[in-house]
Design a protein around this motif. Sequence first.
Motif, PDB file in Angstrom:
ATOM      1  N   LEU A  42     -11.002  -5.579   8.600  1.00 30.85           N
ATOM      2  CA  LEU A  42     -11.044  -4.397   7.743  1.00 30.85           C
ATOM      3  C   LEU A  42      -9.638  -3.882   7.453  1.00 30.85           C
ATOM      4  O   LEU A  42      -9.309  -3.526   6.316  1.00 30.85           O
ATOM      5  CB  LEU A  42     -11.874  -3.300   8.419  1.00 30.85           C
ATOM      6  CG  LEU A  42     -13.393  -3.441   8.325  1.00 30.85           C
ATOM      7  CD1 LEU A  42     -14.074  -2.474   9.283  1.00 30.85           C
ATOM      8  CD2 LEU A  42     -13.861  -3.189   6.896  1.00 30.85           C
ATOM      9  N   GLN A  43      -8.804  -3.852   8.487  1.00 35.14           N
ATOM     10  CA  GLN A  43      -7.432  -3.382   8.304  1.00 35.14           C
ATOM     11  C   GLN A  43      -6.669  -4.308   7.365  1.00 35.14           C
ATOM     12  O   GLN A  43      -5.942  -3.847   6.468  1.00 35.14           O
ATOM     13  CB  GLN A  43      -6.724  -3.291   9.654  1.00 35.14           C
ATOM     14  CG  GLN A  43      -5.309  -2.717   9.565  1.00 35.14           C
ATOM     15  CD  GLN A  43      -4.669  -2.576  10.936  1.00 35.14           C
ATOM     16  OE1 GLN A  43      -5.268  -2.924  11.942  1.00 35.14           O
ATOM     17  NE2 GLN A  43      -3.441  -2.076  10.973  1.00 35.14           N
ATOM     18  N   ALA A  44      -6.823  -5.620   7.551  1.00 36.97           N
ATOM     19  CA  ALA A  44      -6.138  -6.584   6.685  1.00 36.97           C
ATOM     20  C   ALA A  44      -6.609  -6.440   5.241  1.00 36.97           C
ATOM     21  O   ALA A  44      -5.809  -6.484   4.298  1.00 36.97           O
ATOM     22  CB  ALA A  44      -6.380  -8.001   7.189  1.00 36.97           C
ATOM     23  N   HIS A  45      -7.914  -6.254   5.072  1.00 35.99           N
ATOM     24  CA  HIS A  45      -8.449  -6.096   3.718  1.00 35.99           C
ATOM     25  C   HIS A  45      -7.925  -4.830   3.059  1.00 35.99           C
ATOM     26  O   HIS A  45      -7.567  -4.823   1.874  1.00 35.99           O
ATOM     27  CB  HIS A  45      -9.979  -6.070   3.775  1.00 35.99           C
ATOM     28  CG  HIS A  45     -10.628  -5.957   2.431  1.00 35.99           C
ATOM     29  ND1 HIS A  45     -11.233  -4.808   1.995  1.00 35.99           N
ATOM     30  CD2 HIS A  45     -10.752  -6.851   1.420  1.00 35.99           C
ATOM     31  CE1 HIS A  45     -11.708  -4.989   0.779  1.00 35.99           C
ATOM     32  NE2 HIS A  45     -11.433  -6.220   0.403  1.00 35.99           N
ATOM     33  N   ASN A  46      -7.855  -3.737   3.818  1.00 35.53           N
ATOM     34  CA  ASN A  46      -7.370  -2.467   3.265  1.00 35.53           C
ATOM     35  C   ASN A  46      -5.888  -2.524   2.887  1.00 35.53           C
ATOM     36  O   ASN A  46      -5.436  -1.778   2.016  1.00 35.53           O
ATOM     37  CB  ASN A  46      -7.597  -1.337   4.270  1.00 35.53           C
ATOM     38  CG  ASN A  46      -9.070  -1.025   4.456  1.00 35.53           C
ATOM     39  OD1 ASN A  46      -9.886  -1.298   3.570  1.00 35.53           O
ATOM     40  ND2 ASN A  46      -9.429  -0.477   5.611  1.00 35.53           N
ATOM     41  N   THR A  47      -5.114  -3.385   3.547  1.00 38.19           N
ATOM     42  CA  THR A  47      -3.687  -3.530   3.221  1.00 38.19           C
ATOM     43  C   THR A  47      -3.436  -4.623   2.195  1.00 38.19           C
ATOM     44  O   THR A  47      -2.289  -4.940   1.904  1.00 38.19           O
ATOM     45  CB  THR A  47      -2.878  -3.830   4.494  1.00 38.19           C
ATOM     46  OG1 THR A  47      -3.389  -5.021   5.117  1.00 38.19           O
ATOM     47  CG2 THR A  47      -2.956  -2.675   5.475  1.00 38.19           C
ATOM     48  N   GLY A  48      -4.509  -5.231   1.674  1.00 35.36           N
ATOM     49  CA  GLY A  48      -4.363  -6.226   0.609  1.00 35.36           C
ATOM     50  C   GLY A  48      -4.202  -7.652   1.080  1.00 35.36           C
ATOM     51  O   GLY A  48      -3.969  -8.547   0.264  1.00 35.36           O
ATOM     52  N   ASP A  49      -4.334  -7.908   2.399  1.00 33.00           N
ATOM     53  CA  ASP A  49      -4.194  -9.276   2.912  1.00 33.00           C
ATOM     54  C   ASP A  49      -5.575  -9.905   3.012  1.00 33.00           C
ATOM     55  O   ASP A  49      -6.128 -10.088   4.102  1.00 33.00           O
ATOM     56  CB  ASP A  49      -3.490  -9.266   4.269  1.00 33.00           C
ATOM     57  CG  ASP A  49      -3.071 -10.661   4.723  1.00 33.00           C
ATOM     58  OD1 ASP A  49      -3.414 -11.633   4.022  1.00 33.00           O
ATOM     59  OD2 ASP A  49      -2.400 -10.782   5.760  1.00 33.00           O
ATOM     60  N   ALA A  50      -6.142 -10.273   1.863  1.00 34.72           N
ATOM     61  CA  ALA A  50      -7.495 -10.831   1.835  1.00 34.72           C
ATOM     62  C   ALA A  50      -7.609 -12.155   2.596  1.00 34.72           C
ATOM     63  O   ALA A  50      -8.602 -12.385   3.284  1.00 34.72           O
ATOM     64  CB  ALA A  50      -7.959 -10.998   0.394  1.00 34.72           C
ATOM     65  N   PRO A  51      -6.626 -13.077   2.490  1.00 30.10           N
ATOM     66  CA  PRO A  51      -6.752 -14.341   3.246  1.00 30.10           C
ATOM     67  C   PRO A  51      -6.880 -14.126   4.752  1.00 30.10           C
ATOM     68  O   PRO A  51      -7.670 -14.796   5.418  1.00 30.10           O
ATOM     69  CB  PRO A  51      -5.463 -15.093   2.892  1.00 30.10           C
ATOM     70  CG  PRO A  51      -5.072 -14.565   1.557  1.00 30.10           C
ATOM     71  CD  PRO A  51      -5.460 -13.121   1.592  1.00 30.10           C
ATOM     72  N   ALA A  52      -6.102 -13.179   5.309  1.00 25.27           N
ATOM     73  CA  ALA A  52      -6.196 -12.907   6.746  1.00 25.27           C
ATOM     74  C   ALA A  52      -7.566 -12.334   7.092  1.00 25.27           C
ATOM     75  O   ALA A  52      -8.181 -12.710   8.100  1.00 25.27           O
ATOM     76  CB  ALA A  52      -5.094 -11.947   7.173  1.00 25.27           C
ATOM     77  N   ALA A  53      -8.060 -11.419   6.264  1.00 26.35           N
ATOM     78  CA  ALA A  53      -9.389 -10.854   6.501  1.00 26.35           C
ATOM     79  C   ALA A  53     -10.455 -11.935   6.455  1.00 26.35           C
ATOM     80  O   ALA A  53     -11.382 -11.966   7.274  1.00 26.35           O
ATOM     81  CB  ALA A  53      -9.678  -9.767   5.451  1.00 26.35           C
ATOM     82  N   ASP A  54     -10.326 -12.845   5.508  1.00 27.92           N
ATOM     83  CA  ASP A  54     -11.284 -13.945   5.361  1.00 27.92           C
ATOM     84  C   ASP A  54     -11.324 -14.798   6.626  1.00 27.92           C
ATOM     85  O   ASP A  54     -12.395 -15.131   7.143  1.00 27.92           O
ATOM     86  CB  ASP A  54     -10.887 -14.783   4.139  1.00 27.92           C
ATOM     87  CG  ASP A  54     -11.833 -15.939   3.901  1.00 27.92           C
ATOM     88  OD1 ASP A  54     -12.989 -15.687   3.547  1.00 27.92           O
ATOM     89  OD2 ASP A  54     -11.399 -17.101   4.069  1.00 27.92           O
TER      90      ASP A  54
END
Length: 760
Positions: A42-54
């Motif tokens: 969730l934190q990665a997605h909120n900061t724009g790092d979609a690949p890490a969130a994935d």
Amino acid sequence: MRGPMAKPTSQERRKQILKQRRAEEQREADRQELEFMVRAALQAHNTGDAPAADRLLKKALLLDPDHVQALTLLAQIHDGAGHYTEALAYLRRLRKLKDDPIVLYNIGVVYRAMGQPENAVDVMREFLSATQARRAPKWQTLRESAEALCQNVRLRTLPEKPAPPSPNPRAAAPAPRTEEKPPEPARVGLQFLPAAAPGFANPGTVADYFLRRQWIELRMAQNFEDLLCLPSLQGVDSYVFQQETVRRVLRHLKGRALLADEVGLGKTIEACLVLKEYWMRGLVRKALVLAPPSLVSQWKGELIEKFGLLPASPDGAESRRNPQQFWKEAPLVVASIAMVRLDPHAAAVAAMPWDMVIVDEAHCLKNRNSLNWRLVDSLQKKFILMLTATPVENNLVELYNLITLLKPGLLATEAEFRKTYMTPGKPKAPRQPEQLRTLLGDVMIRNTRAAADVQLPRRIAASVPVAPSKTEAQVYDMVSHFVAQRYRPAEGRRAPPLALDLMQRQAGSSPQAIGRSVARALSEGRWVQAEDRQELEAILDLASGIEESGKGAQLGRMLSAHPGKAVVFTEFVPTLDHLARVCEEHGISYSLFSGDFSRAEKDAAIALFRDQARVLLSTGAGGEGRNLQFADTIVNFDLPWNPMRIEQRVGRVHRIGQSRDVFVFNFYQEGTVEEQLLRVLHDKINMFELVVGEMDAILGTLDEGRDFAEIVMDLWVSGRQSGEVEREFEELAQRLLDAKKRHVEVQKLDDSLFAHDFEV
């Protein structure tokens, strides 16, 4: 002896307590790890790092495959990235877990984005029915959007087919059409639904915990209804018939199958899907792909770019130093079957136990006495896939040889097979065909274009000849003379054929490309001798004085007159720079794409082309692994000498999912190799009217040990030396026409033998 009702000893009680404690510790560790990964995602997605969130969310699903919040966020990430197939897979899993109309709505929106309006309407109608009694403003807004989508699809009319862009510099762009369209549905972001606690975090006994873990593992390994690999793919448009093929291979054929789909239906994608599915389930940990030499790089690219697998090849320095160690340690290998069958590789490969072997163009195994057949037969293999569109080319014994590799004994001995299933004197005509088809159903799948309902719009190709300036013609003639004199060197000449081949191809591309090639040869070429240097310097002087190429000027006029999106391909970076200047001079917005770019730069280039730029200027790397159906025009500014590379370029735009006619313009300078090549491929055998994959099949029937580009180079050199270039290429055209005829005959034979009995 203790009876069944005897009390456990103190030692046994201690073991039970220790086991329970370890289970509780593991359960708590799993729960904490899951919560940590979801929070981090969730934190990665909120900061724009979609690949890490994935990546984090996919790891979380290994601990709890039914975690609603992880599935929802994964659907949102892939929907936002335009990976609609992956988003749809996650939404379907959510729909099975949670009866929430929002999931239905999101499925409909994704179907609309995928260009499947009929499916979108069906789902939206189900959504409207499910929310009929809900009066909250939120549901009212969604209902209005769903109704707008259904109305939009019902009222939509097919647009008129655009007129083909003319290479004529006087052609004017048509006036833009304006028409009133029904309102598009609002795009509602995917909602985060309340996440249920992981099953293993619920109170329960130790036995419950272990049973759940075993159940998850068994479901992952044995239930092939849901393909786990689909959400992990990148840029793969897998279709229903392909997914059903994979399920049949996994569930019914037990991983041993002959994939004999008609050309152009994606046998490679099907095989890669099977491999990735087994890989994700832990059933395959060591795999080997055997392919013709010309397809090795394509296989590696597909596995890396689309399936996230990292194959090795035995053509590197490490494998040459220690072949035994290479074959022992490499988990996934893609190799040329011609290389593997030779020492020192053959013995090392045969000694390794392989979980899976894939053989592309498996008709190379039709002869049981060949080295290819013996190599594959010698392999220790749990699963094996063999790919060929032509299981039978000359007689039914070829089919027997293929099936014997897949399932020895299925067709008995060769003598019994001949007696039971072959008509004496008619090697292509089977006896008892129904019984033979029943047996083949245990190992063979053959999808047809008609049954798969694969229909593509027209592909309209045109050659664009460009008369060179006097200086351009002189440069090309000087390069051709230089190359011809050294391509078959006399005693003591050391010019490498690859350098000469490259120089000849760059001469047909642009003055900038040949200029840089000659300059590099003068500064770095150890083979350049005194007499070579004098000629090369003369070529460089002339090429450097050409400010505008004839082809470049013609391209600028054509693109200015064509308002649609076009992909312009070249083989060489200097030409790419030249094309960028052409676009700038004509005020044409463009995006650059090169094989030298990082993955992020490539993604950005494609996004810029899709959303803003009119033209994508691309090296040949743009023809690999990228789907560009939003364009409708392809310009081959220079031509690869391998027809498969040309087809690969065209296939980026003219592919399943394309809804408009596709125009292909092939530029060439008069008096060049490319002129002769187009005369053979376009004028004689109508290459651009063939189904995708047919050109490869035709070249395969040439029975020629050399690469097609090497044949072209030899003909050009010998033709210039003899003064009969056209006659040399006319003979090549006749050989290709004969090969095309043989290909058609083989297709008819296979269609008559297998009919429609082996489709999924």
